[in-house]
Design a protein around this motif. Sequence first.
Motif, PDB file in Angstrom:
ATOM      1  N   PHE A 101       0.725  -1.086   0.009  1.00 13.88           N
ATOM      2  CA  PHE A 101      -0.132  -0.103   0.012  1.00 13.88           C
ATOM      3  C   PHE A 101       0.774   1.322  -0.026  1.00 13.88           C
ATOM      4  O   PHE A 101       0.128   2.373  -0.006  1.00 13.88           O
ATOM      5  CB  PHE A 101      -0.999   0.226   1.266  1.00 13.88           C
ATOM      6  N   TYR A 103      -3.114   5.229   5.168  1.00 11.53           N
ATOM      7  CA  TYR A 103      -3.607   4.134   6.154  1.00 11.53           C
ATOM      8  C   TYR A 103      -2.821   4.202   7.488  1.00 11.53           C
ATOM      9  O   TYR A 103      -1.835   4.837   7.438  1.00 11.53           O
ATOM     10  CB  TYR A 103      -3.545   2.579   5.614  1.00 11.53           C
ATOM     11  N   MET A 122      -9.972  -2.115   2.631  1.00 12.16           N
ATOM     12  CA  MET A 122      -8.604  -1.601   2.784  1.00 12.16           C
ATOM     13  C   MET A 122      -8.044  -1.849   4.110  1.00 12.16           C
ATOM     14  O   MET A 122      -7.028  -2.488   4.555  1.00 12.16           O
ATOM     15  CB  MET A 122      -8.332  -0.332   2.342  1.00 12.16           C
ATOM     16  N   GLU A 166      -7.570  -5.698   4.974  1.00 10.83           N
ATOM     17  CA  GLU A 166      -6.244  -6.063   4.332  1.00 10.83           C
ATOM     18  C   GLU A 166      -5.040  -5.776   5.056  1.00 10.83           C
ATOM     19  O   GLU A 166      -4.090  -6.265   5.180  1.00 10.83           O
ATOM     20  CB  GLU A 166      -6.177  -5.693   2.824  1.00 10.83           C
TER      21      GLU A 166
END
Length: 453
Positions: A341, A346, A386, A389
């Motif tokens: 990512f 995040y 997301m 994951e």
Amino acid sequence: MQSLKIICPNGHLGFAPLRTESFHLGVQAGPDYIAADSGSDDVGPVPLGSDTSTSPEAWQRHDLEVMLLAARRIGVPMIIGSAGDTGSNSRVDLYVRIIRELAQKHGLKKFKLGYFYSEVDKELLRRKMRAGEAIQGLDGFADLVESELDATDRIVGMAGVHPYMELLRRGADVIIGGRSSDAAVFAAPALHHGFPADYSYYLGKVLECASFCAEPYGGKETVMGEISHGDVKVTAMLPAQRCTIASVAGHAMYERSNPYDEFFAGGRLDMRHCHYEQFDERTTRITGSRFVPSEKIRVKLEGSGKVGERYVGLCGIRDPYTIAHVDRVIEWAREQVRARFGDGGYELHYKVYGRDGVMGELEPLRNQPGHELCVMVQGVAPMREMAEEVTLIGLRQMFYARLPDVKGTAGSVSFPLDEVLHASAAYRWTLNHTVAVDSGLELFPTHMTEAGA
């Protein structure tokens, strides 16, 4: 009126059910008011931001029912502050609805039900800021800027005694308060009846957490506070508990970086010269507290903003070599998330329980971890998929971490669950500030209705 008695059965109504034995003993002692606070920012920013309660409605309803029936039976007012953990408008409406339902369920005679709201409009603060007024930060927060205001989902102001006193003046039998100072719930009726601010605010301070001011420790037990024009007395209602000099003085320091001052909208309580004496076996008498009015009323603001969706995973570590190199294991897992990512968009957090999971960098024994560790992994991202994951990679890659001197392939991390768990969305505190107001009622509209047959 020579003295006023208030019983408090729960320091955070609904967080765990009140204990009925000591409560009914308190009712038998003839209180003039029954009151409890129902909120705290200890629960974190999630309930305020998501406009929910952290306490089950059944527990909140239980406490409200026990208190309401007793208050109506003996004919004394009942006061609840910071409804539903946060005191947001929806939580006030929830409690007002529950009171009405309980009144109907038990066939109670008609009574006056007062309530007030505490939510603050973001645009009101924006106008003040653009007019040059500083919304001052507390405890390390910088003065408010518009970007932080934009990141905020919900704001509540912390009321002082003013809306409670206004509703008492209008004859309320039951009051449901929005977000407010814990102590204001108890100080307001004392002030309403003409007792001095010096002792009214101390009465609120000592009663705010119910039996936390008693020993031996026992949560959710009832205590009684009695104020006169020259002192405050506090008594444990549970026969097995006592309010002692140590327990009462100790509670004055509870959750305080400064044990001498408690701040309110409109002033501060100065406890530097408090004198404590054992009045009887279960009662302590307090004198010497002083309330110092402020030149300007400033209202504390609490604001919460959503960061993203969140998942949580857990793993356990027993292997001594892996424990000794747990930071390298975590960094390996972080690298695998970065490979998928990148570096942003995040959040990935690790809590290592058994080493420094509670205190973090402040842990003095950080270099002496236990023989086994539990690692909690939290992944936060804008979208739920997301976040899941991110958390899965951040958790499972700990199993695959390559350490020097490890020859085997079995891994040294175990998973109590194969999956990661969807948690509440992640929020953060965006406002811990104060705003100047012209009146203690300015941000807290009061309302009066009726309940019962």
